[in-house]
Design a protein around this motif. Sequence first.
Motif, PDB file in Angstrom:
ATOM      1  N   LYS A 133       0.816  -1.395  -0.094  1.00 36.81           N
ATOM      2  CA  LYS A 133       0.043   0.030   0.068  1.00 36.81           C
ATOM      3  C   LYS A 133       0.683   1.219   0.180  1.00 36.81           C
TER       4      LYS A 133
ATOM      5  N   VAL B  49      -5.484   3.701  -1.106  1.00 37.25           N
ATOM      6  CA  VAL B  49      -5.567   2.403  -1.690  1.00 37.25           C
ATOM      7  C   VAL B  49      -6.149   1.451  -0.382  1.00 37.25           C
ATOM      8  N   SER B  50      -7.050   0.711  -0.721  1.00 36.74           N
ATOM      9  CA  SER B  50      -7.656  -0.274   0.269  1.00 36.74           C
ATOM     10  C   SER B  50      -7.621  -1.463  -0.230  1.00 36.74           C
TER      11      SER B  50
END
Length: 793
Positions: A487, A499-500
């Motif tokens: 990430k 970002v996830s």
Amino acid sequence: MFINYLKIMVRMLSKQKIISSINVLGLSIGLAAGFTMILYSIHEIGFDKYNKNLENIYLVKNTSKDFNWIELEAPRPLAQAVKAELPEIKTAARSANIRGTIKIKDNTFNVNQAKSVDPEIFDILSLTLKSGKRETIFKERNSAVICETLAQKCFGISNPLGQIISFETSTGSYDLVITGIIENITNTSTFQADLIVPLFISEDKLTSSWGKRYNNPLDSWDLSYYSTYILLQSGTDISAFTNKFATVIGKNLNPASHIEFSIFPLKDLYFHSSEMVNNRFPQGNLTNVYIYSTAALLLLFIACLNFVILSTSTANLRIKEIGVRKVLGAGRQNIIKQIILESLSVSILAIPAAVLLLELFLPKISNLLGTELSREYFHNWMFIILFLLITILVGVASGSYIAFYLSKFNPVNILHNKFNIGKNRVLFRQTLIGIQMVVFIGLIFISITIYQQLRFLYNKDFGFNKDELVVLYGEDSSLRNNFDAFKNELKNNPNIINVSGANMIPGTDSKMVIIAPRKDDPTKRISLEGTNVDGDFIRTLHMTIVSGRDFSSSYQNGSNREYILNETAVKELGLKNPIGEKIMEGEVIGVVKDFNFHSLHESIQPMFLSRGTKYLSEIIVKINKTDIPGTIQYIKEKSKLFNNGSPMEFEFFDERLAKLYVEDENFGEVIGYFTLLSIFVACLGLFGMSLFAVQQRIKEIGIRKVLGASYLDIVIIISKEFISLVGIASIIAVPIAIYLISTWLQNFAYRINIDLWLIISTVFIALIITFVSVGFKALHAASANPVESLRYE
């Protein structure tokens, strides 16, 4: 006699070139549609028919009473348990999908579909071994069977038997020996595999994924993971066997699980399993088969009506010929045979054009129908015979009315002009034109409504921002363990906003469900869907927190469980003040505005988000619009570092979302094409009719022009008969179309309303189409010099 019939036919066709061309073109389009639906229908109903033991093959299904769903999955121990205790079972085999790649020296090959199976699968399904022997293909533990296409891709023309491949999956790399080659599995099979590997590879996957939750997932009866095939002895009493099957299963199940296992016929899998959850098998839609076949028949019907309409219009040109033939001794049967032969000839002349259209558009049609239709129909006598039967039926049906109609007149009356074929023939012709209009007006209304519904699906507020989202797919365990590092690598790029990740993200058909009691009445249990997410999930998707807070950035694995509920979950759980409430051994920290997790076919369900990346498999990357190609390339390069050196699969979220509506979109496009073709064929008939309408009234038009009629007056006089038919047809077509499209709209939890403007738009389009079809020739007649038509009066 036959030669004489042919000569007369050729003369008539050459004398009426325009009408003959209209008939041939219309019938060719109708026949092409009919031929296509034959290919499609046979393909669809032929699924799994290649299995010699199809009537005795079953899959195990499990029904969850708590979740109210059905899955075609079973625990690993089930197959051996029932096989050992039930003599009705000839054999059983388990199968699981496996994702991986093949490495041969320095070359890497993607495997579209791989299956990890028991060797008994070859005794149940009719999979044809081209090389290798059934008794030995899985004799050794590290064996593999490969299909022809993949074998040629990996090894070229050399024989791959005995060759070693490295099959790399998320749980490790396996060196396997190729012990068999199977013929490419037919595309009408629900079992699809390019590579078949032993069961222990999926067992490793099962242990890796569920080992921390279950003491021994391989022996657990609470974990349904495998597609389990059962081959019964011929003549088995299914009702009695079902009871015995349930008894054997009941000995091993925990009653608290509220799960029942039963058998499901493989022959019903393709058409009757769409309601099952997490269904990994190809699925068909029997309703679509009926709808598409009906649409094709309607198109063919319109083409036949054109033939009849134009034939009745030209009947007066042949009536004296019929009278002379009768005077010279021709009986009624001779007249009927001659006219039907002519009709058959026109139908047969349409075959080359129909086949050409079929060949040109079959790839596009296959894509729209979501299946690969065979192009080898000329090598199959069944197809050829069916094509010819349809052609003959169309020819006979199209010519029968005019044949029986013309053959009934008395020759004496014909030759003395003492017959009347006017009013009844006009009324009949108007009726047929009206039927055509009912069909294409109804299709226009349905097409417009489908288009509006699809627009609504794509434009609806999903409860989060779906723009500029990229979805990555990664199941490697090292990615989960190093997700934060991955990430951070991505966020170093200034074009990446956030970002996830999660085990499931919106835009999926998969479900993870748990049961929880209501706060105000613990005796009532509520089904809650859920997903485990990274801490930036809500921020990445720009969801709205309506109360409480988002996940904290200071969260550590092992901390107390925290939940964020959607508004529907709060309501269903009976939580008046949800923040701080204890549920599922955790605490509610926030409430998020309702959002659509699945397609709009389903309403929003009670849902929770929990913090954790242990089972992460899908990653969301929010990017900005600056240099999208460069950003994507950056993501691909960085993903290699965390995915065993290979870039992760990716797609834009819009593409992911579109997959949920592929069938609906294809359905709309197919109906749209049928609508356009129906309009075109109907317009051919209207144009042909306008030729005769003008021809019959040519002197009247001349006189009206001499008396001062304008162009518009002439056009209106010729067109008003057809325009009035549009109004009558609309009154009939629109209610029928509303009923049919309302049934289709019931498939969606969120749908448009059928407004008055849809009806007005439909009628307006039909009027324009009719006016253009008829008005062209009417305008030509209006602009003609009246002297030409009145020269000899």
